[in-house]
Design an enzyme around this catalytic site. Sequence first.
Site, short mmCIF file in Angstrom:
data_model
loop_
_atom_site.label_atom_id
_atom_site.label_comp_id
_atom_site.label_asym_id
_atom_site.label_seq_id
_atom_site.Cartn_x
_atom_site.Cartn_y
_atom_site.Cartn_z
N PRO A 2 0.90 -1.34 -0.07
CA PRO A 2 0.02 0.02 0.19
C PRO A 2 0.73 1.08 -0.07
O PRO A 2 1.75 1.33 0.93
CB PRO A 2 -1.03 -0.08 1.38
N GLU A 3 0.57 2.11 -0.96
CA GLU A 3 1.24 3.23 -1.09
C GLU A 3 0.59 4.46 -0.46
O GLU A 3 -0.81 4.35 -0.07
CB GLU A 3 1.71 3.71 -2.50
#
Length: 271
Positions: A2-3
């Site tokens: 996840p960014e």
Amino acid sequence: MPELPEVETTRRGILPHIRHHRVERVIVRESRLRWPVPSALPAMLEGQTINDVQRRAKYLLLPTDNGTLMIHLGMSGCLRILPANTPVMKHDHIDLVLETGNLLRFTDPRRFGAMLWTREAIHGHPLIQTLGPEPLSSLFTGETLYQQSRNRKQAVKTFIMDNHIVVGVGNIYANEALFKAGIRPDRPAGRISLARYQRLEKAIRNVLIRAIAQGGTTLRDFVGGDGKPGYFRIELAMYGRAGEPCTTCGTAIREVRLGNRSTCFCPQCQR
């Protein structure tokens, strides 16, 4: 992994379901995450009301009157709002059971995430205090990028992925922003002009804003869903497209490794 857009989408998804609600129970099934979950977490958090859901870089912050819960999703973590009687699966490590009859469940197959507790001012926490500016804030400017890059020989892509320079510009979005700015990712950071850094700053903002908006389209289904609201539903022009034609000029996209990360660029459009 996840960014920033995925973490921000998660923040927006859980916010209306936990803000101003009391935590009745904290269930820790697995404490061996990236850092050990504090043994005192249930005692500190149970009975507390979650005042807000904030984000700093890729940390989610849940402040209460007694302290702040810090959550990092790591490489494979997710948060879901579920009914309190939802069966537990193998990688469901922590539940915050709410007064509403729902729970906030932290799931992390690879256990690189974190759930920590602090009673100090959050900006002074060791994991927070050295972070660079938020890329969507007024503190992030092309001028700042230009000044910080002087005399640096490292590739511009690894430069903008440094959380001490600016937070949250992960691998996927660095590829996309550099393409939109017309800058080769392997060009030395110190050899890029102010005008090009101003263009890059705008490209980073635009890519992240668009990615967040794409993730937000599934927020209405967040409760009881799979906890992955629209991850990477952005039309990618570069990332993962090595050998394919550039969407602008048709030239074959090249792939190199920078900082042990896959890096794609168009040798015609990016200079």
